[in-house]
Design a protein around this motif. Sequence first.
Motif, PDB file in Angstrom:
ATOM      1  N   LEU A 106     -18.674 -31.762 -18.252  1.00 58.15           N
ATOM      2  CA  LEU A 106     -17.139 -31.526 -17.468  1.00 58.15           C
ATOM      3  C   LEU A 106     -17.202 -32.082 -15.968  1.00 58.15           C
ATOM      4  CD1 LEU A 106     -14.319 -30.381 -17.656  1.00 58.15           C
ATOM      5  CD2 LEU A 106     -15.204 -28.253 -17.050  1.00 58.15           C
ATOM      6  N   ALA A 107     -18.068 -31.716 -15.179  1.00 58.80           N
ATOM      7  CA  ALA A 107     -18.305 -32.322 -13.961  1.00 58.80           C
ATOM      8  C   ALA A 107     -18.557 -33.822 -14.064  1.00 58.80           C
ATOM      9  CB  ALA A 107     -19.442 -31.618 -13.153  1.00 58.80           C
ATOM     10  N   TYR A 108     -19.421 -34.220 -14.998  1.00 58.25           N
ATOM     11  CA  TYR A 108     -19.752 -35.528 -15.115  1.00 58.25           C
ATOM     12  C   TYR A 108     -18.608 -36.276 -15.244  1.00 58.25           C
ATOM     13  CZ  TYR A 108     -21.333 -39.725 -17.768  1.00 58.25           C
ATOM     14  OH  TYR A 108     -21.515 -40.947 -18.161  1.00 58.25           O
ATOM     15  N   ARG A 109     -17.564 -35.929 -16.268  1.00 56.34           N
ATOM     16  CA  ARG A 109     -16.325 -36.648 -16.596  1.00 56.34           C
ATOM     17  C   ARG A 109     -15.181 -36.552 -15.577  1.00 56.34           C
ATOM     18  NH1 ARG A 109     -16.698 -40.717 -20.210  1.00 56.34           N
ATOM     19  NH2 ARG A 109     -14.664 -40.673 -19.338  1.00 56.34           N
ATOM     20  N   ARG A 255     -13.599 -25.605 -20.850  1.00 52.57           N
ATOM     21  CA  ARG A 255     -14.932 -24.881 -20.848  1.00 52.57           C
ATOM     22  C   ARG A 255     -15.097 -24.489 -22.318  1.00 52.57           C
ATOM     23  NH1 ARG A 255     -18.475 -23.878 -16.584  1.00 52.57           N
ATOM     24  NH2 ARG A 255     -18.836 -22.029 -17.528  1.00 52.57           N
ATOM     25  N   ALA A 256     -14.390 -23.705 -22.900  1.00 56.35           N
ATOM     26  CA  ALA A 256     -14.356 -23.179 -24.023  1.00 56.35           C
ATOM     27  C   ALA A 256     -14.569 -23.919 -25.160  1.00 56.35           C
ATOM     28  CB  ALA A 256     -13.270 -21.940 -24.281  1.00 56.35           C
ATOM     29  N   MET A 257     -13.485 -25.092 -25.020  1.00 56.03           N
ATOM     30  CA  MET A 257     -13.625 -26.022 -26.142  1.00 56.03           C
ATOM     31  C   MET A 257     -15.100 -26.754 -26.258  1.00 56.03           C
ATOM     32  SD  MET A 257     -10.728 -26.408 -27.903  1.00 56.03           S
ATOM     33  CE  MET A 257     -10.496 -28.065 -28.416  1.00 56.03           C
ATOM     34  N   TRP A 258     -15.583 -27.098 -25.073  1.00 53.96           N
ATOM     35  CA  TRP A 258     -17.013 -27.771 -24.973  1.00 53.96           C
ATOM     36  C   TRP A 258     -17.841 -26.668 -25.604  1.00 53.96           C
ATOM     37  CZ3 TRP A 258     -19.852 -31.835 -24.344  1.00 53.96           C
ATOM     38  CH2 TRP A 258     -21.088 -31.717 -23.864  1.00 53.96           C
TER      39      TRP A 258
END
Length: 270
Positions: A106-109, A255-258
Amino acid sequence: MSTRADKYVSVFNIGLQNTFVYRWNYFLRAAFGLIPLAGTVFLWSAVFKERGGDLHGYDYGSMIYYYLLMLLVSNLVTPTEDEWQIAADIREGQINALLTKPMSYLAYRFSIFCSGRLVYTFVTLPPIALIFLYFHNYVTFPHDPMTYILATFSTLMAAFIQFFITYSLAMMAFWILEITTIVFIVYSFEYFLGGQMFPIDIMPAGIQAALKWMPFYYELFCPVAIFLERLKGPELGQALGIQTAWLFLTWFVARAMWHRGLRHYQAVGG
């Protein structure tokens, strides 16, 4: 903490360099994106000429100014092909290399999203500035410095909300091969209910009240309405409060979807 931040700064720099390769694509996209604005100008010119008065507090000049601000904010905060890139990472197995590294996807994207927005803004601001200059007779700036602060704060939250929604849509690639239909359905609602087609506050009061509880209201319309000072007092406080709530909710869903998607993921390719 410093080392953890440095790796995302490096991702941001790499994304910046990669995005600059396609700067002319961004410029052409921005240039051709002005064509709908021209159609909007002619449409509202005809509407106000027929009505002979204002429309819920908008006259022809303020309506054109609204669309100019909508164009500016949209270019500042709207993700560009991020959902397709994320879905491709999942579908083609490119995330395999990241799963073994101490890095949040998430932080990367988000780092890549920020670099893309920076380049896109840099490339598209000149033509947008020329449009503002052309319509300068309709441009009026707020006198209260707090308006600029609150509008900027709301714009930043709108960018986060749009990114988290885009990220969550891309996570559907864990379950289905092609996400195009889902993306276009959601984007159709965003376009219609987010204020790009017409200002939300010209709609009936009941519809406005319902839309204020939806995330689309806060993706574009809210920061523009704040800058135009059409949201004031308790209504302004409520809008910022709901927008903040949607920011945290979309972050949680992303976050939950990931995490749920990873449980269905089967590593292939990459």
